[in-house]
Design a protein around this motif. Sequence first.
Motif, mmCIF file in Angstrom:
data_model
loop_
_atom_site.group_PDB
_atom_site.id
_atom_site.type_symbol
_atom_site.label_atom_id
_atom_site.label_comp_id
_atom_site.label_asym_id
_atom_site.label_seq_id
_atom_site.Cartn_x
_atom_site.Cartn_y
_atom_site.Cartn_z
ATOM 1 N N SER A 133 0.839 -1.198 0.000
ATOM 2 C CA SER A 133 0.000 0.000 0.000
ATOM 3 C C SER A 133 0.869 1.240 0.000
ATOM 4 N N GLN A 134 0.336 2.297 -0.621
ATOM 5 C CA GLN A 134 1.066 3.553 -0.722
ATOM 6 C C GLN A 134 0.053 4.687 -0.766
ATOM 7 N N VAL A 135 0.348 5.778 -0.089
ATOM 8 C CA VAL A 135 -0.497 6.966 -0.161
ATOM 9 C C VAL A 135 0.095 7.886 -1.233
ATOM 10 N N VAL A 136 -0.739 8.250 -2.216
ATOM 11 C CA VAL A 136 -0.322 9.163 -3.286
ATOM 12 C C VAL A 136 -1.363 10.271 -3.394
ATOM 13 N N ALA A 137 -1.045 11.302 -4.155
ATOM 14 C CA ALA A 137 -1.967 12.425 -4.344
ATOM 15 C C ALA A 137 -2.209 12.644 -5.831
ATOM 16 N N ARG A 138 -3.339 13.255 -6.145
ATOM 17 C CA ARG A 138 -3.644 13.566 -7.553
ATOM 18 C C ARG A 138 -2.727 14.665 -8.091
ATOM 19 N N ARG A 139 -2.361 15.611 -7.204
ATOM 20 C CA ARG A 139 -1.429 16.657 -7.608
ATOM 21 C C ARG A 139 -0.655 17.119 -6.379
#
Length: 167
Positions: A133-139
Amino acid sequence: MTAFMQSPSTVNIPTLPEGWPIASYSTYQEAQRAVDHLADSAFPVQGITIVGVEPMLVERVAGRLTWGKVLGSAAASGAWLGLFVGLLLSLFTPGAGFAPIAIGLVGGIAFGLATSAARYAATRGQRDFISTSQVVARRYDVLSVPANAQRGRDMLATLAMKGPQVA
């Protein structure tokens, strides 16, 4: 104020970011490149914040989980733990020879197999895969303190005109 100067009650309290947006990027690497460009250009980067907007949790499936994989990895990790315990026992038991190592190894494998098998059986086939699992952002927005915002925008505009970085 730096973390070592703050009181223990305020060190890890989440706070909203402050500053004016000076640029927005679709990847973290691009935002990081922008801040690095500012730092290389003697911009006061201590007033910069990179903010991930619209965070999401991404789970990437790496493979299928089977009884064989569960028990194989359990035996291997149990063997390492048992070997470590056995070595410690043999070091502190005068004249014990190889027996503590062998007992630790066998005990570690048995313990690893039993605990992993119980955990996997408890899922009843509801999670037969391995993932990360990884937390990413749209921008990713780059914020600056208001006093330096316009200068930062101008500097990042020149970076944008240079185009993508060639590796």
